[in-house]
Design a protein around this motif. Sequence first.
Motif, PDB file in Angstrom:
ATOM      1  N   VAL A  32       8.474  -7.506  -3.959  1.00 29.73           N
ATOM      2  CA  VAL A  32       8.710  -7.847  -2.555  1.00 29.73           C
ATOM      3  C   VAL A  32       7.516  -8.647  -2.038  1.00 29.73           C
ATOM      4  O   VAL A  32       6.372  -8.187  -2.143  1.00 29.73           O
ATOM      5  CB  VAL A  32       8.887  -6.564  -1.707  1.00 29.73           C
ATOM      6  N   PRO A  33       7.746  -9.855  -1.482  1.00 21.83           N
ATOM      7  CA  PRO A  33       6.636 -10.623  -0.923  1.00 21.83           C
ATOM      8  C   PRO A  33       5.933  -9.863   0.206  1.00 21.83           C
ATOM      9  O   PRO A  33       6.589  -9.223   1.028  1.00 21.83           O
ATOM     10  CB  PRO A  33       7.311 -11.886  -0.369  1.00 21.83           C
ATOM     11  N   VAL A  34       4.604  -9.941   0.207  1.00 18.69           N
ATOM     12  CA  VAL A  34       3.786  -9.333   1.259  1.00 18.69           C
ATOM     13  C   VAL A  34       2.776 -10.397   1.680  1.00 18.69           C
ATOM     14  O   VAL A  34       1.870 -10.728   0.918  1.00 18.69           O
ATOM     15  CB  VAL A  34       3.045  -8.067   0.756  1.00 18.69           C
ATOM     16  N   TRP A  40       4.502  -6.726  -3.270  1.00 21.70           N
ATOM     17  CA  TRP A  40       4.604  -5.300  -3.595  1.00 21.70           C
ATOM     18  C   TRP A  40       5.311  -5.312  -4.938  1.00 21.70           C
ATOM     19  O   TRP A  40       6.518  -5.492  -5.029  1.00 21.70           O
ATOM     20  CB  TRP A  40       5.405  -4.553  -2.537  1.00 21.70           C
ATOM     21  N   LEU A  41       4.524  -5.185  -5.997  1.00 21.98           N
ATOM     22  CA  LEU A  41       5.002  -5.423  -7.351  1.00 21.98           C
ATOM     23  C   LEU A  41       4.788  -4.174  -8.183  1.00 21.98           C
ATOM     24  O   LEU A  41       3.644  -3.776  -8.430  1.00 21.98           O
ATOM     25  CB  LEU A  41       4.231  -6.612  -7.934  1.00 21.98           C
ATOM     26  N   THR A  42       5.875  -3.537  -8.585  1.00 22.06           N
ATOM     27  CA  THR A  42       5.761  -2.304  -9.369  1.00 22.06           C
ATOM     28  C   THR A  42       6.501  -2.430 -10.694  1.00 22.06           C
ATOM     29  O   THR A  42       7.458  -3.196 -10.826  1.00 22.06           O
ATOM     30  CB  THR A  42       6.302  -1.076  -8.611  1.00 22.06           C
ATOM     31  N   VAL A  43       6.022  -1.665 -11.664  1.00 20.35           N
ATOM     32  CA  VAL A  43       6.670  -1.554 -12.965  1.00 20.35           C
ATOM     33  C   VAL A  43       6.884  -0.077 -13.272  1.00 20.35           C
ATOM     34  O   VAL A  43       6.204   0.785 -12.709  1.00 20.35           O
ATOM     35  CB  VAL A  43       5.849  -2.229 -14.090  1.00 20.35           C
ATOM     36  N   VAL A  44       7.832   0.188 -14.168  1.00 20.23           N
ATOM     37  CA  VAL A  44       8.127   1.556 -14.595  1.00 20.23           C
ATOM     38  C   VAL A  44       8.335   1.569 -16.102  1.00 20.23           C
ATOM     39  O   VAL A  44       8.566   0.529 -16.722  1.00 20.23           O
ATOM     40  CB  VAL A  44       9.393   2.124 -13.901  1.00 20.23           C
ATOM     41  N   SER A  45       8.323   2.749 -16.655  1.00 23.55           N
ATOM     42  CA  SER A  45       8.641   2.918 -18.063  1.00 23.55           C
ATOM     43  C   SER A  45      10.113   2.590 -18.287  1.00 23.55           C
ATOM     44  O   SER A  45      10.963   2.996 -17.481  1.00 23.55           O
ATOM     45  CB  SER A  45       8.374   4.366 -18.482  1.00 23.55           C
ATOM     46  N   PRO A  46      10.453   1.892 -19.361  1.00 20.10           N
ATOM     47  CA  PRO A  46      11.863   1.626 -19.628  1.00 20.10           C
ATOM     48  C   PRO A  46      12.650   2.909 -19.905  1.00 20.10           C
ATOM     49  O   PRO A  46      13.867   2.930 -19.752  1.00 20.10           O
ATOM     50  CB  PRO A  46      11.839   0.712 -20.854  1.00 20.10           C
ATOM     51  N   LEU A  56       1.059  -2.979  -9.226  1.00 14.45           N
ATOM     52  CA  LEU A  56       0.096  -3.987  -9.663  1.00 14.45           C
ATOM     53  C   LEU A  56      -0.501  -4.592  -8.397  1.00 14.45           C
ATOM     54  O   LEU A  56      -0.013  -5.578  -7.858  1.00 14.45           O
ATOM     55  CB  LEU A  56       0.795  -5.036 -10.533  1.00 14.45           C
ATOM     56  N   GLU A  57      -1.538  -3.944  -7.915  1.00 14.30           N
ATOM     57  CA  GLU A  57      -2.087  -4.212  -6.587  1.00 14.30           C
ATOM     58  C   GLU A  57      -3.214  -5.240  -6.636  1.00 14.30           C
ATOM     59  O   GLU A  57      -4.123  -5.131  -7.455  1.00 14.30           O
ATOM     60  CB  GLU A  57      -2.620  -2.905  -5.998  1.00 14.30           C
ATOM     61  N   PRO A  58      -3.170  -6.250  -5.749  1.00 13.39           N
ATOM     62  CA  PRO A  58      -4.253  -7.245  -5.732  1.00 13.39           C
ATOM     63  C   PRO A  58      -5.615  -6.580  -5.497  1.00 13.39           C
ATOM     64  O   PRO A  58      -5.743  -5.703  -4.654  1.00 13.39           O
ATOM     65  CB  PRO A  58      -3.891  -8.154  -4.548  1.00 13.39           C
TER      66      PRO A  58
END
Length: 130
Positions: A32-34, A40-46, A56-58
Amino acid sequence: MKIHLTSVFVDDQAKALHFYTEILGFVKKQDVPVGERDRWLTVVSPDESGGPELLLEPAAHPAARTYRDSLVEDGIPLAQFAVDDVRAEYERLRGLGVRFTQEPEEMGPVTTAVLDDTCGNLIMIATEPQ
């Protein structure tokens, strides 16, 4: 109570997304653009799409950068991820060009290794204790 979200501070979100998805094998969950540059960029386990998310926070805040850089300088991982076989994952990731600061090492009931995520962090991979 359970962990829902945790974060790693990264230098470049696009580079981090590539590393965490294409190299480590996580799956993008939210993007999500912020503001003008950040997301707002997240990853999860497959294996757990509804499980804890890794943001993945700046690393723009000076305190975050100082904290993260101090950990790297002292060789301390910022996060730890569980894998089934550290030695096999080490070989797979090395084959993809990942740089490790610690080769697989037995530490009591677990085996660990530490890698450079290319985005300013050291990450430990470890087997879960049996």
